[in-house]
Motif scaffolding. Structure first.
Motif, PDB file in Angstrom:
ATOM      1  N   ARG A 168       0.866  -1.175   0.000  1.00 19.68           N
ATOM      2  CA  ARG A 168       0.000   0.000   0.000  1.00 19.68           C
ATOM      3  C   ARG A 168       0.904   1.227   0.000  1.00 19.68           C
ATOM      4  O   ARG A 168       1.837   1.303   0.830  1.00 19.68           O
ATOM      5  N   TRP A 184       1.423   5.566  -0.140  1.00 19.31           N
ATOM      6  CA  TRP A 184       0.904   6.923  -0.003  1.00 19.31           C
ATOM      7  C   TRP A 184       1.881   7.827  -0.751  1.00 19.31           C
ATOM      8  O   TRP A 184       3.096   7.787  -0.486  1.00 19.31           O
ATOM      9  N   ASP A 192      -1.161  11.735   4.238  1.00 16.12           N
ATOM     10  CA  ASP A 192      -2.611  11.935   4.209  1.00 16.12           C
ATOM     11  C   ASP A 192      -3.215  11.605   2.853  1.00 16.12           C
ATOM     12  O   ASP A 192      -4.435  11.717   2.666  1.00 16.12           O
ATOM     13  N   GLU A 212      -4.611   9.642  -0.445  1.00 18.64           N
ATOM     14  CA  GLU A 212      -5.425   8.434  -0.646  1.00 18.64           C
ATOM     15  C   GLU A 212      -4.484   7.279  -0.973  1.00 18.64           C
ATOM     16  O   GLU A 212      -3.671   7.397  -1.897  1.00 18.64           O
TER      17      GLU A 212
END
Lengths: 125, 125
Positions: free
Chosen positions: A66, A68, A73, A75
């Motif tokens: 995952r 960022w 902050d 999505e």
């Protein structure tokens, strides 16, 4: 003539593994303008927000990360098996291993901080 | 700030396939300083002796390629699954697919001849 006029063959399984932390290890193949890495991340590993001038291509062969991009902050973007993430140079990014993951990372130019082990963002917790 | 401050995600299976010849097709991801390619070669495909200024890293995910480096008379090098061949820029090389092969090729800089389809060495028989 190039400096090294011959080709070099590598076998991943025969290469030494650098254990960077308890959760993250890697193997590196370093060329002139680029570096190819096998990065092994255990489920739950966090790669803290960081950036580098090196352009990055991340190709997931096993597991999932995952990401960022830009800030913590942002999505999140999940990159799984058979998927690729292109991260231009100087772009901030953070990653988390959702599963045990084999991540093929490619950089241009090679990551000098990985070669000289000044990559503290990976080593400090 | 880089020209493109955001990351881009790609899914190989969702990308168009360029059918270069009956035997060879590919998908390309083009960055700023490097290009990542999936090259699909049917067993028996010959990539004729050629060279380019681009540095090349070949990573075999399925199948195997036999390479000749420097000249067609060189001792062949077989690169199979889990193996990588680093070919410096300007080094002559020829390849033959020993099996149906998925070859991950990485170049720095990107192969302009692949982008503008002036790669006649692949297209002429």
């Amino acid at each position: 003539m190039p400096d090294n006029p011959t080709a070099t063959k590598y076998t991943w399984d025969a290469m030494p593994v650098e254990q960077v932390t308890d959760q993250l290890s890697r193997r590196l193949i370093t060329g002139d303008k680029m570096m190819l890495a096998h990065v092994y991340l255990k489920k739950g590993t966090i790669v803290p927000l960081h950036q580098h001038h090196n352009e990055q291509i991340t190709y997931i062969l096993e597991g999932a990360l995952r990401f960022w991009i830009g800030s913590e902050d942002a999505e999140p973007i999940v990159v799984g098996v058979g998927e690729v993430l292109h991260i231009p140079g100087n772009v901030w990014h953070k990653a988390e291993a959702i599963e045990d993951t084999l991540d093929v990372d490619i950089f241009s130019p090679p990551r000098q901080d990985w070669l000289d082990k000044s990559d503290d963002y990976l080593r400090l917790k």
